[in-house]
Design an enzyme around this catalytic site. Sequence first.
Site, mmCIF file in Angstrom:
data_model
loop_
_atom_site.group_PDB
_atom_site.id
_atom_site.type_symbol
_atom_site.label_atom_id
_atom_site.label_comp_id
_atom_site.label_asym_id
_atom_site.label_seq_id
_atom_site.Cartn_x
_atom_site.Cartn_y
_atom_site.Cartn_z
ATOM 1 N N SER A 12 32.566 1.564 -32.732
ATOM 2 C CA SER A 12 31.478 0.870 -33.439
ATOM 3 C C SER A 12 30.781 1.799 -34.438
ATOM 4 O O SER A 12 30.313 1.346 -35.484
ATOM 5 C CB SER A 12 30.480 0.257 -32.455
ATOM 6 O OG SER A 12 29.729 1.251 -31.820
ATOM 7 N N ASN A 13 30.714 3.087 -34.135
ATOM 8 C CA ASN A 13 30.116 4.020 -35.109
ATOM 9 C C ASN A 13 31.030 4.208 -36.319
ATOM 10 O O ASN A 13 30.545 4.315 -37.447
ATOM 11 C CB ASN A 13 29.809 5.372 -34.452
ATOM 12 C CG ASN A 13 28.472 5.353 -33.729
ATOM 13 O OD1 ASN A 13 27.415 5.290 -34.368
ATOM 14 N ND2 ASN A 13 28.513 5.364 -32.410
ATOM 15 N N LEU A 85 35.364 12.246 -27.371
ATOM 16 C CA LEU A 85 34.899 12.728 -26.073
ATOM 17 C C LEU A 85 35.552 14.027 -25.596
ATOM 18 O O LEU A 85 35.328 14.462 -24.472
ATOM 19 C CB LEU A 85 35.085 11.623 -25.025
ATOM 20 C CG LEU A 85 34.425 10.281 -25.388
ATOM 21 C CD1 LEU A 85 34.643 9.253 -24.295
ATOM 22 C CD2 LEU A 85 32.933 10.436 -25.689
ATOM 23 N N HIS A 104 25.261 11.988 -30.461
ATOM 24 C CA HIS A 104 25.116 11.967 -29.002
ATOM 25 C C HIS A 104 24.099 10.892 -28.636
ATOM 26 O O HIS A 104 23.036 10.802 -29.264
ATOM 27 C CB HIS A 104 24.642 13.341 -28.504
ATOM 28 C CG HIS A 104 24.570 13.414 -27.017
ATOM 29 N ND1 HIS A 104 25.696 13.577 -26.232
ATOM 30 C CD2 HIS A 104 23.524 13.297 -26.166
ATOM 31 C CE1 HIS A 104 25.330 13.570 -24.955
ATOM 32 N NE2 HIS A 104 24.019 13.404 -24.888
ATOM 33 N N GLU A 174 22.028 4.490 -33.370
ATOM 34 C CA GLU A 174 23.157 5.319 -33.808
ATOM 35 C C GLU A 174 23.761 4.793 -35.104
ATOM 36 O O GLU A 174 24.120 5.555 -36.005
ATOM 37 C CB GLU A 174 24.255 5.338 -32.732
ATOM 38 C CG GLU A 174 23.863 6.050 -31.461
ATOM 39 C CD GLU A 174 25.021 6.110 -30.466
ATOM 40 O OE1 GLU A 174 26.155 6.380 -30.873
ATOM 41 O OE2 GLU A 174 24.780 5.857 -29.268
HETATM 42 C C1 GAR Z 1 28.496 6.291 -28.739
HETATM 43 O O1 GAR Z 1 27.384 5.812 -28.014
HETATM 44 C C2 GAR Z 1 28.388 7.786 -28.933
HETATM 45 O O2 GAR Z 1 27.082 8.238 -29.116
HETATM 46 C C3 GAR Z 1 28.947 8.277 -27.637
HETATM 47 O O3 GAR Z 1 30.048 7.460 -27.369
HETATM 48 C C4 GAR Z 1 29.773 6.159 -27.904
HETATM 49 C C5 GAR Z 1 30.941 5.742 -28.741
HETATM 50 O O4 GAR Z 1 30.795 4.418 -29.166
HETATM 51 N N1 GAR Z 1 29.308 9.658 -27.729
HETATM 52 C C6 GAR Z 1 29.139 10.506 -26.722
HETATM 53 O O5 GAR Z 1 28.735 10.151 -25.637
HETATM 54 C C7 GAR Z 1 29.516 11.943 -27.023
HETATM 55 N N2 GAR Z 1 28.982 12.815 -26.043
HETATM 56 P P1 GAR Z 1 31.684 3.870 -30.359
HETATM 57 O O6 GAR Z 1 33.134 4.249 -30.054
HETATM 58 O O7 GAR Z 1 31.462 2.391 -30.324
HETATM 59 O O8 GAR Z 1 31.194 4.500 -31.629
#
Ligand code: GAR
Length: 201
Positions: A12-13, A85, A104, A174
Amino acid sequence: MNLAVFVSGRGSNLKAILDNQELKSLIAVKVVCSNDSECNAIKLAESKKIDTFIIPKIQDEKLVDELISFLEKRNIELIVLAGYLKLIPPSLVDKFENKIINIHPALLPSFGGKGMYGMNVHKAVFESSAKVSGATVHFVNKEYDKGKIIAQRCVDISDVKSPEEIAERVLSIEHNLLPFVIGKFALNKIEIKGNRVFILD
Ligand code: GAR
């Protein structure tokens, strides 16, 4: 500015970066890298015809060199960890000093470190009884979540009933914070002075 985005899951990011109107004239996502060839974020990159690079579980120096030359060939100027991750190999950190950033889902330096990712973070925040949480964008160094903090935004969680509710509130932050910081990098508006990072207007 040429970007590489590293992902591991939902994406999603990554989507927020690709869809952000202000970034359209400032950046080009040249490659999406992942440790998981099947994840949703990789599927999203493929659907947008963006090059992908899969980083296998067992990394040796040769593979890291391959990744570095892949990134250098595409003139990557900023690496964005958007839900990636795994630990970034030390030689990649050395090669891209102050050019790797991570988002984060909590207010560092609390609730970070090895194993603190995704829902693990929100569960820990929920159990801590904290009244605020938020998102942090920081530089990546050789330790999990320890690099200099670039930007943070917080959200009131005093009324939440579950970690999932925290996750939802933080995620919407985010999706604004990460594109905002990337835009500042593209405009050369990030300044490092000693241990502090300044965002210029
Ligand atoms: C997000 O919330 C990001 O901040 C987190 O994983 C998620 C990924 O979501 N990252 C961490 O926890 C890193 N330590 P996404 O794949 O939908 O962007």
